[in-house]
Write an enzyme that holds these catalytic residues in place. Sequence first.
Site, PDB file in Angstrom:
ATOM      1  N   ASN B 393      13.105  66.137  64.891  1.00  0.00           N
ATOM      2  CA  ASN B 393      13.583  65.651  63.598  1.00  0.00           C
ATOM      3  C   ASN B 393      14.143  64.237  63.713  1.00  0.00           C
ATOM      4  O   ASN B 393      13.516  63.276  63.269  1.00  0.00           O
ATOM      5  CB  ASN B 393      14.626  66.620  63.048  1.00  0.00           C
ATOM      6  CG  ASN B 393      15.047  66.289  61.638  1.00  0.00           C
ATOM      7  OD1 ASN B 393      14.721  65.224  61.123  1.00  0.00           O
ATOM      8  ND2 ASN B 393      15.762  67.186  61.001  1.00  0.00           N
ATOM      9  N   ASP B 394      15.293  64.103  64.354  1.00  0.00           N
ATOM     10  CA  ASP B 394      15.941  62.786  64.430  1.00  0.00           C
ATOM     11  C   ASP B 394      15.038  61.726  65.063  1.00  0.00           C
ATOM     12  O   ASP B 394      15.066  60.563  64.656  1.00  0.00           O
ATOM     13  CB  ASP B 394      17.232  62.880  65.249  1.00  0.00           C
ATOM     14  CG  ASP B 394      18.295  63.694  64.536  1.00  0.00           C
ATOM     15  OD1 ASP B 394      18.230  63.774  63.295  1.00  0.00           O
ATOM     16  OD2 ASP B 394      19.173  64.251  65.215  1.00  0.00           O
TER      17      ASP B 394
END
Lengths: 93, 467
Positions: B393-394
């Site tokens: 995600n990040d």
Amino acid sequence: MLPYTTFFVLSMFIGREVLSKVPQTLHTPLMSGSNAISGITIIGALVSAGMVGGVWAKWIGVIALIAATINVVGGFMVTDRMLEMFKKKPQNV
Amino acid sequence: MFSEGFTAGAYLIAAILFIRGLKKLQSPVTARRGNRLAAIGMLLAIVATLFSQQILTPAEMIGGLAVGGFLGAVMAKRVKMTGMPELVAAFNGFGGLASALVAGAEIARIVEEGGGFGDPRGHTGAYLSILVGMVTFSGSFIAFLKLSGKMTGNPIQFTGRYLVLATCTAAAVGSIVWIFVGGDMVSLIMILAGLSLILGILLVLPIGGADMPVIVAFLNALSGLAAAATGFVLSNTVLIISGALVGASGIMLTRVMCVAMNRRLWHVLVGGFGGDSDDSSDGAKQLEDGRTITSTTPDDTAILLSYARKVIIVPGYGLAVAQAQHQVRELADVLQEHGVEVKYAIHPVAGRMPGHMNVLLAEANVPYDSLFEMDDINHEFESTDVALVVGANDVVNPAARHDQTSPIYGMPILNVDQAKTVIFLKRSMRPGYSGVQNLLFFEPNTRMLFGDAKDSVTDLVTEVKAV
């Protein structure tokens, strides 16, 4: 003291030169393998554990020996286990 | 039994074998041999030590080697590849403890022989070894508990932490100074050891899940430096050389991790960044400006993948948690049978320690030459039809590029947003470790495939086979 400091500083530079070229894909084995090498303190532990002088020095040495051996044996074995898995793409498939 | 020259020669060969061994880690082809070379070097150093000493009490020596060797072997055999970070943390801890204890035993020997210490400054190596070794030990222990989930991965902060930390540091330095000016060596060293243990705990407690790779690398560096300090205590060059090598390795990895997250080591140590992602609440599916996400199904995704020319898989820690690496490899295999070009893009912090994801994929028989580092593959996303993000995600959040208010701003990311279509395999809309919303979810060319990564990928394999 001074010659030892020289050894220390030069070894840091060798380490940096050799290790900065290790690819990212091998960073975990590098860490566990170099970690096993830091267990070199085991030779100091052996000397302490094998001493006959005092009781304290000896038993502190024995505990140090156990900890260092875990570090060395476990470190090298787990690194070997990991590196065994790294395989190249089979050709012409 | 043998002359000192023999021992010194054996230590020199051991040091050379360590350097040669580490050098062979520069390529996966030679790496295994390198590790074995280093192990041979270690064996040589141990054997030389055994023969050089007057072995008067072999029982304790052999007993120690047997117990430690057995425990180490069991741990190394049993560990799952996902559990590698906590195992390395534990081994780091044992190394640090051993270094500190060896220095302690040396002090005890001097006391017990009753010869006096001479100039207390002559034992500075011992104080440093005890300080660094004990910090490594207790810090690694906390890291082990956090990484193995026996303790929350969230940062643990309490008011007055800085005050306690500063007091402990000052007291530790103070006790060394006190020794210098003639205080009682033994009791002050006990105090120093105790303070160091507390320092290690205080150092790692506030570290959040996102920063764990940095702290594991940092503890690795400390364990090497502790060994080097012990080398000064024993006037033993092979300890100094090996410790310095490991210290350099750990410092390099710490830097790599910091750069990959655009974090400064200092900020990491201050702590408080990111926790376990599995206990935060679900994120919103709709933004305030009305943009919503587009969900998709396994069969639609399978069609998209099968007719693609090029697919890049972006694995994140979510993949490891779901144990989906074998399914992902199977998916890559069936896609390749369809003539699709499949590559993997690995962000440096994809796992929970440097290079962790590569090990997990290697375990699933993914060939290492399909794995690409961020800088080598980032320009390829433009020409990619589908970027398949599995549990990451990040590291793909474009906010890192342009949103200066975002906590992850400036972190280098994988340019998945440049691919024609981005598919996220996620369990839910939860934000990543950093706790930041990912606006890429709401882009028109993004599809969300919700569900457990393992189940979703298994479905994809079935569907692609049916196409």
